[in-house]
Design a protein around this motif. Structure first.
Motif, mmCIF file in Angstrom:
data_model
loop_
_atom_site.group_PDB
_atom_site.id
_atom_site.type_symbol
_atom_site.label_atom_id
_atom_site.label_comp_id
_atom_site.label_asym_id
_atom_site.label_seq_id
_atom_site.Cartn_x
_atom_site.Cartn_y
_atom_site.Cartn_z
ATOM 1 N N VAL A 83 0.813 -1.213 0.000
ATOM 2 C CA VAL A 83 0.000 0.000 0.000
ATOM 3 C C VAL A 83 0.849 1.267 0.000
ATOM 4 O O VAL A 83 0.615 2.187 -0.797
ATOM 5 N N ASP A 86 2.658 1.553 -3.336
ATOM 6 C CA ASP A 86 1.708 1.817 -4.416
ATOM 7 C C ASP A 86 1.353 3.307 -4.462
ATOM 8 O O ASP A 86 1.222 3.894 -5.531
ATOM 9 N N ASN A 87 1.184 3.910 -3.289
ATOM 10 C CA ASN A 87 0.817 5.321 -3.238
ATOM 11 C C ASN A 87 2.018 6.243 -3.424
ATOM 12 O O ASN A 87 1.866 7.372 -3.883
ATOM 13 N N ALA A 89 4.324 5.487 -5.591
ATOM 14 C CA ALA A 89 4.338 5.432 -7.054
ATOM 15 C C ALA A 89 5.638 5.993 -7.634
ATOM 16 O O ALA A 89 5.641 6.921 -8.444
ATOM 17 N N LYS A 192 -0.711 3.805 5.912
ATOM 18 C CA LYS A 192 0.285 3.434 4.909
ATOM 19 C C LYS A 192 0.044 4.173 3.598
ATOM 20 O O LYS A 192 0.984 4.695 2.992
ATOM 21 N N ALA A 193 -1.208 4.218 3.174
ATOM 22 C CA ALA A 193 -1.533 4.924 1.936
ATOM 23 C C ALA A 193 -1.230 6.406 2.064
ATOM 24 O O ALA A 193 -0.643 7.016 1.157
ATOM 25 N N THR A 194 -1.606 6.991 3.190
ATOM 26 C CA THR A 194 -1.389 8.427 3.388
ATOM 27 C C THR A 194 0.094 8.756 3.455
ATOM 28 O O THR A 194 0.548 9.756 2.882
ATOM 29 N N GLY A 196 2.576 7.102 2.052
ATOM 30 C CA GLY A 196 3.118 6.999 0.699
ATOM 31 C C GLY A 196 2.761 8.204 -0.139
ATOM 32 O O GLY A 196 3.591 8.733 -0.895
ATOM 33 N N GLU A 197 1.537 8.661 -0.002
ATOM 34 C CA GLU A 197 1.074 9.835 -0.752
ATOM 35 C C GLU A 197 1.828 11.089 -0.321
ATOM 36 O O GLU A 197 2.220 11.912 -1.157
ATOM 37 N N ARG A 200 5.315 11.096 -1.775
ATOM 38 C CA ARG A 200 5.296 11.437 -3.201
ATOM 39 C C ARG A 200 5.086 12.932 -3.411
ATOM 40 O O ARG A 200 5.788 13.581 -4.207
ATOM 41 N N LYS A 201 4.144 13.505 -2.683
ATOM 42 C CA LYS A 201 3.853 14.927 -2.874
ATOM 43 C C LYS A 201 5.020 15.807 -2.431
ATOM 44 O O LYS A 201 5.293 16.852 -3.048
#
Length: 237
Positions: A83, A86-87, A89, A192-194, A196-197, A200-201
């Motif tokens: 997760v 993936d986020n 990316a 986990k998603a947050t 990763g996001e 990335r940002k």
């Protein structure tokens, strides 16, 4: 700025490069060899699943550990899935953001200690929470070794690791641990998603905050609802 990530349980199944050689932070080379040898021995034991904290369904993972010395490798950026990754990316980042990632992202590992995205490593299964004979608990084993390497690196530390991996290095006052809340409660899977996001940002933004206050301002500008506390930055979903 340094961005600290945990590894992931999910990993690519195989690589296409030569067996593992010298990695970033070469002073960790000998300890890495000690952990690898201890892991291979543990993976041969009759109670290997119990020692490594694996379920019966994860028994095929032991074969990866036994093949570590000769297994094909791939960049850490491609090895770790799941997760958070993936986020994050990584494959979708433009050239400038990817260059920033290569410089700032550090991935913690029970086997390798800490690696950079370009380090070529084989698939394996070992949590930082495991205790291996004769080394003991891996977080405690790695802590002084990683501390000697990372304390000398400059910059604000954005800590996106889970608690298991956070024990392997404590960056002190310059570190900000990102926690994720929903309805007033800390969340795990969604975190986990947050995380990763957020990584990335930050990489895409090109900004390099140097203090926790600057980091909070950057994330606020990126659309996050954040609350800053000593050593913590809480993100509300």
């Amino acid at each position: 700025m340094l961005i600290l990530l945990p590894p992931s349980e999910g990993k690519a199944s195989t690589g296409d490069g030569p067996p593992v050689g010298e990695l970033s932070f070469p002073k960790l080379g000998r300890p890495r060899g000690r952990v690898m040898s201890a892991l291979i021995k543990a993976s041969r034991r009759r109670d290997a699943l119990s020692v490594l904290g694996l379920s019966p369904g994860q028994a095929p993972e032991l074969a990866k550990n036994l093949a570590l010395k000769e297994a094909a490798t791939l960049p850490a950026a491609e090895l770790y899935t799941g997760v958070l990754y993936d986020n994050l990316a990584l494959s979708g980042l433009d050239a400038d953001a990817r260059a920033r990632a290569e410089e700032s992202v550090l991935i913690f590992s029970g086997l390798w200690g800490v690696v950079r995205l370009s380090d070529r490593i084989p698939p394996y299964r070992l949590s930082m929470g495991v205790s291996l004979k004769p080394l003991g608990g891996l977080a405690a084993f790695w802590r002084p070794l990683i501390t000697a390497e990372l304390d000398r690196l400059p910059g604000l530390v954005v800590d996106l690791r889970s608690a298991t991996y956070a024990g392997a290095w404590r960056p002190g006052d310059r570190g900000v641990s990102v926690r994720v809340f929903k309805d007033g409660r800390v969340v795990s899977h969604m975190a986990k998603a947050t995380r990763g996001e957020i990584a990335r940002k930050l990489l895409e933004s090109g900004l390099t905050p140097t203090t926790p206050d600057e980091l909070a301002k950057v994330l606020d500008d990126l659309g996050y609802s954040v609350r800053l506390a000593p050593g913590k930055l809480d993100v509300d979903l």
